[in-house]
Design a protein around this motif. Structure first.
Motif, PDB file in Angstrom:
ATOM      1  N   HIS A 123     121.752  37.491 -31.351  1.00 24.44           N
ATOM      2  CA  HIS A 123     121.857  36.129 -30.839  1.00 24.44           C
ATOM      3  C   HIS A 123     121.010  35.187 -31.691  1.00 24.44           C
ATOM      4  O   HIS A 123     119.880  35.504 -32.057  1.00 24.44           O
ATOM      5  N   GLY A 124     121.539  33.988 -31.978  1.00 27.46           N
ATOM      6  CA  GLY A 124     120.798  32.998 -32.728  1.00 27.46           C
ATOM      7  C   GLY A 124     120.380  33.538 -34.088  1.00 27.46           C
ATOM      8  O   GLY A 124     121.196  34.075 -34.839  1.00 27.46           O
ATOM      9  N   ALA A 155     126.343  32.894 -30.661  1.00 25.63           N
ATOM     10  CA  ALA A 155     125.738  31.604 -31.010  1.00 25.63           C
ATOM     11  C   ALA A 155     124.889  31.729 -32.265  1.00 25.63           C
ATOM     12  O   ALA A 155     123.707  31.365 -32.268  1.00 25.63           O
ATOM     13  N   CYS A 157     122.796  31.336 -35.483  1.00 25.12           N
ATOM     14  CA  CYS A 157     122.157  30.239 -36.214  1.00 25.12           C
ATOM     15  C   CYS A 157     122.270  30.523 -37.704  1.00 25.12           C
ATOM     16  O   CYS A 157     121.303  30.965 -38.339  1.00 25.12           O
ATOM     17  N   GLN A 179     117.785  25.231 -25.974  1.00 31.80           N
ATOM     18  CA  GLN A 179     118.698  26.364 -25.951  1.00 31.80           C
ATOM     19  C   GLN A 179     119.320  26.564 -24.566  1.00 31.80           C
ATOM     20  O   GLN A 179     120.346  27.234 -24.436  1.00 31.80           O
ATOM     21  N   ARG A 181     121.137  25.544 -20.997  1.00 34.92           N
ATOM     22  CA  ARG A 181     122.248  24.666 -20.627  1.00 34.92           C
ATOM     23  C   ARG A 181     121.715  23.359 -20.042  1.00 34.92           C
ATOM     24  O   ARG A 181     120.922  23.363 -19.105  1.00 34.92           O
ATOM     25  N   GLY A 232     130.803  31.932 -29.082  1.00 35.64           N
ATOM     26  CA  GLY A 232     130.168  30.628 -28.900  1.00 35.64           C
ATOM     27  C   GLY A 232     130.102  30.258 -27.435  1.00 35.64           C
ATOM     28  O   GLY A 232     130.957  30.658 -26.640  1.00 35.64           O
ATOM     29  N   ASP A 236     127.373  24.642 -26.022  1.00 37.01           N
ATOM     30  CA  ASP A 236     126.208  24.867 -26.885  1.00 37.01           C
ATOM     31  C   ASP A 236     125.957  23.638 -27.765  1.00 37.01           C
ATOM     32  O   ASP A 236     126.786  23.302 -28.611  1.00 37.01           O
ATOM     33  N   LEU A 238     123.451  23.386 -29.962  1.00 38.75           N
ATOM     34  CA  LEU A 238     122.843  23.798 -31.224  1.00 38.75           C
ATOM     35  C   LEU A 238     123.863  24.393 -32.191  1.00 38.75           C
ATOM     36  O   LEU A 238     123.813  24.140 -33.393  1.00 38.75           O
ATOM     37  N   VAL A 239     124.763  25.204 -31.667  1.00 38.50           N
ATOM     38  CA  VAL A 239     125.811  25.820 -32.487  1.00 38.50           C
ATOM     39  C   VAL A 239     127.144  25.552 -31.780  1.00 38.50           C
ATOM     40  O   VAL A 239     127.633  26.395 -31.017  1.00 38.50           O
ATOM     41  N   THR A 244     131.245  28.010 -34.616  1.00 37.16           N
ATOM     42  CA  THR A 244     131.440  29.456 -34.446  1.00 37.16           C
ATOM     43  C   THR A 244     132.870  29.848 -34.797  1.00 37.16           C
ATOM     44  O   THR A 244     133.102  30.908 -35.370  1.00 37.16           O
ATOM     45  N   HIS A 263     123.596  27.552 -25.318  1.00 37.21           N
ATOM     46  CA  HIS A 263     123.227  28.389 -26.460  1.00 37.21           C
ATOM     47  C   HIS A 263     122.880  29.817 -26.051  1.00 37.21           C
ATOM     48  O   HIS A 263     122.712  30.680 -26.907  1.00 37.21           O
TER      49      HIS A 263
END
Length: 300
Positions: A123-124, A155, A157, A179, A181, A232, A236, A238-239, A244, A263
């Motif tokens: 993740h990330g 998700a 990064c 990160q 919701r 994804g 999200d 951030l991403v 994705t 995220h």
């Protein structure tokens, strides 16, 4: 006693939760294993899964997901990387690079999985660690399970949330809050995040927050041929999902969107993420149960 919040311990009598210390080159990694009760030695022949979190994350974030996946017969391992949460870390910056973290992960999984195949889920920034571990396995077989069954990037990064020049002045709590919701934290979650950040080595957070994919990582993963899934969160910030989806296209990977998730899909909607992972992994079982093409032709 599972040692996790009550909401994460549904039907605790039907599963076993074990705290682990797994050997690794830069010091033992703290981990947690979730499995069904019963025989669990190194020659156990079921499906193994390793889960890796990124900047500001920890192994406990995966527990809701792990408790759902164990019902499908998987044996789950989540780890704190070097200097992350409950894993101590040295003052040597070299211990926190993605290559070093990937080697730590591979050695730890070799120890607990007895070189059996492992499905990797990152993740990330942990997705970069998992992806790098896959590529390392080709040249460092003695440090890796015999095969990695698949690679899932949740998700991911691929581009750093912060640049290397920003990390020294970063306020980590707001970054971690983003990160979640809606960017908000309950009081209980905020206290947990503060505790997690307080016991993490600063270099761990700095390196993970500034990590970015190497230019040739996508091409190398495609050449490796491992089956991949990119996930994804529908909300999200951030991403975003379009990123994705684009990454999945470049990787030649499956793509899945988790509804009602930011995220942290494994935290926001573990049921949907568990369903996506179970369906993805089940494709291998279907393939392995089919007779070879030559036999199929002969049968017809």
């Amino acid at each position: 006693m599972c040692g996790t919040p009550e909401s994460d311990c549904r039907e605790a009598d039907a599963r076993t939760v074990v705290r682990l210390l797994m050997p690794a080159p830069h010091g033992p990694l703290a981990g947690v294993e979730v499995r069904r009760p019963g025989p669990s030695g190194p020659h156990w022949d079921g499906s193994r899964v390793a889960l890796v979190s990124g900047a500001g994350g920890a192994k406990e974030d995966f527990l809701p997901l792990m408790h759902r996946l164990v019902e499908a017969g998987h044996r789950l391992f989540a780890v704190d990387l070097c200097g992350q949460n409950e894993t101590p870390g040295p003052d040597d910056p070299a211990a926190y690079g993605i290559d070093a973290q990937a080697t730590d992960l591979a050695v730890a999984m070799t120890a607990v999985c007895a070189r059996k195949p492992v499905h990797l889920v990152g993740h990330g920034a942990g997705a970069l660690v998992a992806a790098t571990a896959v590529l390392q396995a080709r040249s460092r077989e003695r440090f890796a399970p015999s095969t990695y069954g698949s690679l899932t990037l949740v998700a991911p990064c691929w581009d750093a949330p912060l640049t290397a020049g920003d990390v020294a002045s970063a306020d980590w709590e707001p970054l971690v809050a983003r990160q979640h919701r809606g960017g908000t934290l309950t009081d209980e979650r905020r206290a947990l995040i503060r505790q997690r950040l307080a016991r993490s080595h600063p270099m761990s957070m700095e390196h993970l927050a500034a990590a970015a994919a190497a230019p040739d990582l996508v091409a190398a993963l495609r050449a490796d041929g491992i089956r991949m899934l990119v996930v994804g969160g529908a909300e999200d910030p951030l991403v975003p999902v379009d990123r994705t989806r684009e990454l999945a296209r470049h990787l030649g990977a499956r793509h899945s969107v988790v509804p009602g998730a930011g995220h942290l899909p494994h935290h926001d909607n573990p049921d949907a993420l568990a369903a996506a992972l179970t369906a993805f992994w089940a494709e291998d079982e279907v393939r392995s149960s089919r007779p070879p093409a030559a036999h199929q032709a002969a049968a017809t």
